[in-house]
Enzyme design. Structure first.
Site, short mmCIF file in Angstrom:
data_model
loop_
_atom_site.label_atom_id
_atom_site.label_comp_id
_atom_site.label_asym_id
_atom_site.label_seq_id
_atom_site.Cartn_x
_atom_site.Cartn_y
_atom_site.Cartn_z
N THR A 249 16.57 60.60 -57.81
CA THR A 249 16.11 61.96 -57.50
C THR A 249 17.33 62.79 -57.13
O THR A 249 17.88 62.65 -56.04
CB THR A 249 15.10 61.93 -56.34
OG1 THR A 249 13.98 61.14 -56.75
CG2 THR A 249 14.63 63.33 -55.99
N LYS B 107 16.11 66.08 -47.89
CA LYS B 107 17.19 66.30 -48.87
C LYS B 107 16.58 66.75 -50.20
O LYS B 107 17.07 67.69 -50.84
CB LYS B 107 17.99 64.99 -49.04
CG LYS B 107 19.13 65.06 -50.02
CD LYS B 107 18.75 64.51 -51.41
CE LYS B 107 18.39 63.03 -51.38
NZ LYS B 107 17.91 62.57 -52.72
N LYS C 119 10.67 66.34 -61.02
CA LYS C 119 10.65 65.35 -59.94
C LYS C 119 10.71 66.04 -58.57
O LYS C 119 9.92 65.72 -57.66
CB LYS C 119 11.83 64.38 -60.08
CG LYS C 119 12.04 63.44 -58.91
CD LYS C 119 10.90 62.46 -58.69
CE LYS C 119 11.04 61.68 -57.38
NZ LYS C 119 9.93 60.78 -57.10
#
Lengths: 295, 295, 295, 295
Positions: free
Chosen positions: C95, C240, C171
């Site tokens: 990711t 994040k 994503k």
């Protein structure tokens, strides 16, 4: 003193003039030479590159548009860092990220030169009148040495210590506080308008009484009258500043809900293609969402 | 003039004293009689009920805690509305919903009496010093007649026209603007703190320069020092005001994102059981969410 | 096929096992060798560096924690990029930011190799059961060639075209949508709780009926019961991801108010030092602000 | 059973038909008689007033537009409350404030009749197909007695206990959760669009996989395609529901940041005069603020 000045926008040119009036020897550089005309007539020297500008300078002022531009004139291909005299002091007036100051301060130190952060508050007219408010941070000796120069350009200097990024945090916070005042007034004035109360009457009342500071008076007038001219700074430019602030908040783990909203309003303004207005015009988003847009 | 004064909290008592000093005949009522002691010693008359207080009054001031209390003393069981002399003027100083003013104004009119909205800005000390700022709206003749009385209690009167709810909208907007200033400073000072910059240094800088108005200076000091004493008004009380504001925004179709955030912060403060602090203490929510709570 | 697999966390190890079960030759690398034990026993080869791992590989899978880790194993000191066989295909499952994919894709192309973005959705158990959902983007020929491999590890592949960053945007959007579902349920369940309605009863109703998808069911259970164990991913890790999403929103000029709120809640969670819980535990911020925190 | 049905909009008419099909004797009332035509042809009786409709009824269903309308038909001038048979049960299906239920339940109890809250989830087609989801709360005996009737109109009944307002809280929460799903998808799809990724491709992926529930599928299709027709419910109508939810949150001291944002988006939609679209069309605010409005 022998001074270099790099970056002659409305702000930079006005500051440079005041240094020149103070009796100092001034060498200037700007991407477009025309901006230097008045200064050259007043006795300043022209330099063809940033590096050339600093050759004899004890103190170098920079006032450029953003972090990238500052890196360019400093450590870029024609940047002045390698050309600095030992002990020279770089007074960095641009609105930039604290980390950019910290990195540049280290780069200067490695060459036995000094970088001082010195962002300024005030519009071009304040710069002309030597009425800027100045924030400083960084090397103590450096700050002491430039003090007489800062007194030529501002009405007051506030110091924030040795961490060179500190003054930049304060500058970003200042633009944030202005943005908050603008959004708050936009919401209050729009609520008044939809209650058939004059926006200007509300502005007059609050800025005569509780909020009688110049920024509420001046920015508030734009918001009350919904005339966002002339353009002091564009929405895109200050949006960049608010983003820098939010980057700091992200790193420091500080949720800033007001910061996010001001950023969203500026983002919407820019996304809609609204650009030829002062940044306070993001207040128009409030009117638009209340169905009373003047745009 | 023969004046009645109902509601002798810190604000009301101070205002009533200034009316008395102005040479007027004053009859007072308060839920708890002790609050009236100083006024009675100074020459005011006591009344056992609101209705009794107004029997001979040309002008009736009310300064009570909320909409419900105002309805009680006016149209409630012992309320004064039926006892008013024809032509009597009710000067309503409480912070209430605009619609409450509109409804009461109509009820007064039906009895050939007058209701004028006259919310006030200022802390108890300002009330004592006759330095309040006053906003008025409603019946023009009524406002003209009470003008000399308002000059005894405030340093300035701003009028917002014949819609009697207008001054109440302005008053609610004022508390909203204060709340916005508090939240904005809380975010900026907390960001400074987490960058190892003194909260107080940032407060000093901004309130000496761009934001040099009393409200930034005074409320900002509380936020900078994180000491929220003494209690001017509780979080729960001002949360009520912000809710009244948002009710207006809801009716007027004005999205107010800042208003929502100030309300959320006050709600969290109240929900956590924090109550013995000044309402500016909602700024502690920002510190708490940044992991640096002092509470 | 000859396959390399780099990054053997819970997800990576499970995916690698399924590739091995598919009959392929597998060489693996991980920062800590113990994570590779089961794979080595099952027939995989160990490599001492990323570069060594890819020496004979036609396809290289990477599944690492963030952009920095991916750059390390690819273009870092011991990175594999210079060691790739011509025509080798890098299947990047981490990711990461879309721009990281775009930059790496260009770096691969310059060496006549191929970079395909292939982020995955699903928990470790789904990875073990070869039930992941896969998103792809990038070079068409590359995607065609790895199709049979993807079928070994997932239950479905969705392609988002030739811009290699596209699958990464999707994503990041997925984690954002999950965060929104968590916050929404947290608000609804807390409102229920304070009305003396069982959080679990509300969760049961909605996830049996209108919101009967696995993510509402599974994450909702954590939020209803306020037990945020076991830790699928930490608040800091997903924070994040949300930041990467907001960086994209910032660049693309998309105001995302829900995104900002989810980020603020995660920031508050991290700032308060809450870390040994699943990221869904940011829902506890809602409880805390309502005065009913279980933490 | 002898049943009365009051309120024959799209939802009410469909529910009433299913009760009739169940073999019960049905008397109906609606403000405009035409809506009753199909029911009368199918064997229902017409009543000229709410009071007349309930004269012989053991159970009375109401399905009206808001709190005011429900009070009108119940305790208004021609309201049915005084006309109820002793022991009659009022099944209140409208989306209303919990306190309205609580007040009406008490009013019913004083007349030895019963009020049960029974809000429903589902579109008109679901109502026709007897596939509604039903939430109940209130008097236990009353709920037991109407159980067989509820089975004629829905596919499942979930009970939330004896506090009669509880089911209304759940209903309001449901509309809130839908609003959150819409806003979340609007933000994600708009981010995709500005990255040149098909909105529909993203919708397909997520609603095939992680979010494969009917509401994401159905509302998500509207948001993906930005066609907000046909109108299931208007923005103004659901805005009222979200306001009722926020009123509860205000009373219960629950900050609901997502709730505030959904309300703001709906407010902006209504303020701009956008009305002939399904309420999911508030998603257009996200597009508009990103500069890619289709409106």
């Amino acid at each position: 003193m022998n001074i270099a000045f790099i970056g002659l926008g409305n702000m930079g040119e006005a500051i440079a003039q005041n240094l020149l009036k103070g009796g100092h020897v001034l060498t200037v550089f700007n991407r477009t030479k025309e901006k230097a005309d008045a200064l050259l007539q007043a006795g300043a020297q022209w330099a063809a590159t940033p590096a050339e500008a600093v050759e004899r300078a004890e103190v170098i002022f920079t006032m450029v548009s953003d972090d990238g531009a500052l890196r360019d004139v400093t450590t870029g291909e024609f940047g002045f860092l390698p050309a600095l005299l030992e002990g020279a002091i770089h007074v960095s007036c641009s609105t930039i990220a604290p980390d950019t100051s910290r990195q540049l301060a280290e780069a200067h130190q490695q060459r036995n030169t000094v970088y001082v952060a010195c962002p300024v508050f005030g519009k071009p007219e304040a710069a002309q009148a030597a009425k800027l408010w100045l924030c400083t941070s960084g090397n103590e000796a450096g700050k002491a040495k430039i003090k007489p120069l800062l007194e030529l350009i501002g009405q007051g200097v506030y110091d924030f210590g040795e961490d060179v990024g500190a003054a930049n945090v304060v500058k970003l916070s200042g633009n944030f506080l202005l943005g908050c005042a603008i959004e708050a007034m936009a919401e209050a004035f729009t609520l008044a308008e939809k209650n058939n109360i004059s926006r200007t009457a509300v502005w007059t009342f609050f800025t005569d009484t509780l909020f009688n500071s110049p920024v509420y008076k001046n920015y508030g007038k734009l918001v009350a009258e919904e005339v966002y001219q002339p353009v002091g700074a564009t929405p895109a430019l200050i949006r960049k500043d608010i983003r820098l602030l939010l980057d700091e908040a992200q790193k420091a783990l500080v949720p800033m809900p007001f910061g996010q909203i001001v950023h969203q309003q500026l983002t919407a303004t820019v996304a809609k293609g609204v650009k030829d207005i002062d940044w306070a015009g993001f207040a128009g988003e409030v009117s638009e969402n209340a169905g009373v847009s003047k745009r």
